[in-house]
Design an enzyme around this catalytic site. Structure first.
Site, PDB file in Angstrom:
ATOM      1  N   ASN A 267     -18.646 100.034  19.778  1.00 53.93           N
ATOM      2  CA  ASN A 267     -19.148 100.069  21.385  1.00 53.93           C
ATOM      3  C   ASN A 267     -20.316  98.991  21.589  1.00 53.93           C
ATOM      4  OD1 ASN A 267     -17.644 102.228  22.516  1.00 53.93           O
ATOM      5  ND2 ASN A 267     -18.433 103.525  21.157  1.00 53.93           N
ATOM      6  N   GLU A 349     -17.434 112.628  16.620  1.00 55.96           N
ATOM      7  CA  GLU A 349     -17.874 111.739  17.215  1.00 55.96           C
ATOM      8  C   GLU A 349     -17.307 110.489  16.531  1.00 55.96           C
ATOM      9  OE1 GLU A 349     -18.407 108.518  19.502  1.00 55.96           O
ATOM     10  OE2 GLU A 349     -19.117 110.664  20.429  1.00 55.96           O
ATOM     11  N   ASP A 374     -11.915 110.656  14.279  1.00 58.73           N
ATOM     12  CA  ASP A 374     -11.409 110.728  15.537  1.00 58.73           C
ATOM     13  C   ASP A 374     -11.087 112.369  15.830  1.00 58.73           C
ATOM     14  OD1 ASP A 374      -8.961 109.588  17.439  1.00 58.73           O
ATOM     15  OD2 ASP A 374      -8.197 111.035  16.195  1.00 58.73           O
ATOM     16  N   GLY A 375     -10.974 112.617  17.199  1.00 60.39           N
ATOM     17  CA  GLY A 375     -10.835 113.991  17.648  1.00 60.39           C
ATOM     18  C   GLY A 375      -9.479 114.612  17.155  1.00 60.39           C
ATOM     19  N   ASP A 392     -14.094 115.520  25.758  1.00 62.91           N
ATOM     20  CA  ASP A 392     -14.969 114.495  26.429  1.00 62.91           C
ATOM     21  C   ASP A 392     -14.995 113.053  25.930  1.00 62.91           C
ATOM     22  OD1 ASP A 392     -16.482 113.695  28.695  1.00 62.91           O
ATOM     23  OD2 ASP A 392     -18.319 114.289  27.390  1.00 62.91           O
TER      24      ASP A 392
END
Length: 564
Positions: A267, A349, A374-375, A392
């Site tokens: 990011n 996260e 990774d979720g 989320d």
């Protein structure tokens, strides 16, 4: 008239190697430069790859033509200097070009804004230098192959050198240069490599036998050498200027009070902080991802609505285990710990840098467990069950398709205790039939018995609550009655400002609407989340811009500028 440095073919292979490295480095840098403005979705990646392939194809075509017309290596290395200078200037002017393109197109097109704007920006910023680098391979083939007997072997070596360089150019920016020094300096580093490559070529002398031949054409030779020196000097000057102006380049250049601005593997990150709050944004043009209220109050955002999930699951009446997929800076986790006793919150996260920022600026307690993963992959390897799972991980149109399918929500359901609640933050509230939120809600309805939604006032967010074997609205209403009784008796699990929280929960309860499912289902095999997300963003942009378009139609450019 070859130079001494080309006495061995090694330098030509090095040229191919570094050209391949630079192409991939620019491609990855392009994704990071565009992400804050257009997202980092598969759509944007498709545009980047497509435009780069256009540039390389044209470069191959014209490079071969030019090499046949004039097989002079000086011309190739002059093009490399030009490419290096252009790449060096991208951190200086690239963001302004992108915003100029965005501003122009936002008033002139009504659909597919992200696609058109991202494509136009790529064409203007990245195509030309990569076109020049695309001329390297056919030119080097011309200079390197001396006979047809060795043609296959030489071309194979050149392609191997290019491929190996491309591999390094893929890994170095992603895992080394961008996380360490940022996108801007990464552009400058690879530009500097190309420039150094060309400078070394032009600074090498010519062969002695070539000089004898040049005696007959001394004037022409001297002119060529002077031109080469001018190219080198101009290239170095431009590079130095770019280093001075571009090494501290900010994506959000209109902001002058950011507390933090940086990049991670995943990011672009910026933190804004004042006396009342700290705010994280991972995308300049698409709003806020996390908020921390220093006065320890509710945020006024979707996190407050999501607090209904632990209320439904019995917070204050029994201990709860809560899992957050897409932890961010832990806003929801912090609020749960602030308002409820006997609640254990952990998060997943994927971006470790965000977790570091959470501890530094957002008061995330050190004891809060955060797994960097990774979720969905986390659920696949975990056997633990929870009372509340919050999903989320959705940001603008970059919704992970693997976390939107019926298979994923089945995994979530299987990790819930009896009476457990899943809450999903859907951050783009589509209005048209067949919008992305309808797909998500339909998909969830295939897995859970009861699905309710509530719109978040003052935003495009919508919260979804899903449970098995009960009615979600009834669960919240019952928990509210219990909480009111406990508050009236000055007991129960609520810590601070229970009235504030209860008023919020009453508001959520009144706004909840039972979802009526249709048959729009996401699966692992078919989940066009980004195309659907793009449609919603087009609608949002169209609605926002219509006001300014009306001013422009009535008052012209002067009126628009006054309004802005």
């Amino acid at each position: 008239m070859k130079r001494k440095i080309l006495k061995s073919k090694v330098y030509l292979y090095l040229t191919e190697f570094f050209a391949g490295m630079s192409v991939m480095a620019v491609e990855l840098g392009a994704s990071r430069l565009l992400a804050p403005y257009f997202s980092s979705s598969q759509i944007v990646w498709t545009i980047i790859i497509g435009t780069i392939m256009i540039a390389m194809a044209l470069g191959n075509l014209f490079g071969g033509k030019w090499a046949d017309q004039n097989p002079d290596p000086d011309r190739l290395y002059a093009r490399i200097i030009l490419a290096a200078c252009w790449i060096a200037l991208i951190p200086v002017v690239g963001k302004y070009i992108i915003l100029a393109v965005s501003g122009l197109l936002i008033f002139t097109i009504n659909s597919h804004y992200l696609v058109v704007a991202a494509f136009a920006a790529c064409m203007l910023v990245f195509v030309f230098p990569l076109f020049l680098l695309g001329t390297v391979t056919p030119s080097l083939v011309k200079f390197t192959v001396e006979s047809l007997d060795e043609g296959g072997r030489v071309v194979g070596r050149l392609n191997a050198a290019n491929t190996i360089g491309s591999i390094l150019g893929t890994f170095l920016p992603t895992f080394v240069t961008i996380p360490a020094v940022g996108t801007s300096i990464s552009f400058l580093l690879f530009s500097g490599i190309l420039l150094l490559l060309a400078v070394a070529y032009f600074c090498s002398g010519r062969k002695e036998d070539d000089r004898k031949e040049e005696q007959e054409k001394s004037a022409k030779s001297m002119t060529a050498d002077r031109a080469a020196k001018v190219r080198v000097i101009i290239g170095i000057i431009i590079f130095v200027i770019a280093c001075i102006l571009g090494h501290k380049s900010s994506f959000a250049f209109w902001e002058d009070d950011l507390t933090y601005e940086g990049e991670s593997v995943y990011n672009y990150l910026q933190v804004y902080e004042d006396d009342k709050k700290a705010v994280l944004s991972t995308n300049v043009l698409f709003g806020v991802q996390s908020v921390y209220r220093k006065e320890k109050s509710l945020t006024g955002m979707y996190y407050d609505y999501a607090m209904a999930a632990p209320m439904m699951a019995g917070a204050g009446e029994k201990p709860l285990d809560v899992l957050i997929l897409g932890m961010g800076t832990g806003t929801f986790a912090t609020q749960c710990g602030r308002y409820f006793n006997d609640i254990n919150v952990e998060g997943v996260e994927i971006d470790e840098k965000i977790t570091d920022l959470a501890h530094t600026y957002f008061a995330l307690p050190d004891e809060t467990k955060v797994t960097t993963y990774d979720g969905r992959a986390f659920l696949a390897v975990s056997d633990q069950k929870y009372d509340v799972i919050m999903v989320d991980a959705y940001q603008d149109i970059t919704i992970p398709f693997q976390m939107s399918s019926v298979e994923f929500f089945t995994m979530v359901r299987d990790h819930l205790n009896e009476g457990g609640v899943m809450v999903v933050n859907m951050n783009m509230r589509g209005q048209k039939e067949g919008n992305i939120n309808q797909y998500l809600a339909d998909t969830i309805s295939q897995v859970f018995d009861s699905v309710y939604t509530v719109d978040v006032t003052g935003s495009t967010n919508r919260e979804l609550f899903a449970v098995m074997g009960a009615d979600a609205a009834d669960m919240l209403a019952s928990s509210l009655e219990t909480a009111k009784d406990a508050t009236a008796a000055d007991q129960g699990g609520h810590k601070e400002m229970p009235e504030d929280l209860l008023r919020m929960m009453e508001y959520v309860s009144e706004g909840m609407t039972e979802y009526q499912a249709t048959d729009l289902i996401f699966t692992d095999d078919k989940a066009p989340v980004e195309l659907l997300g793009m449609q919603v963003i087009d609608d949002l942009i169209r609605d926002e811009v219509e006001y300014y378009k009306e001013i422009y139609r009535e008052e012209g450019l002067d009126g628009l500028l006054k309004t802005l």
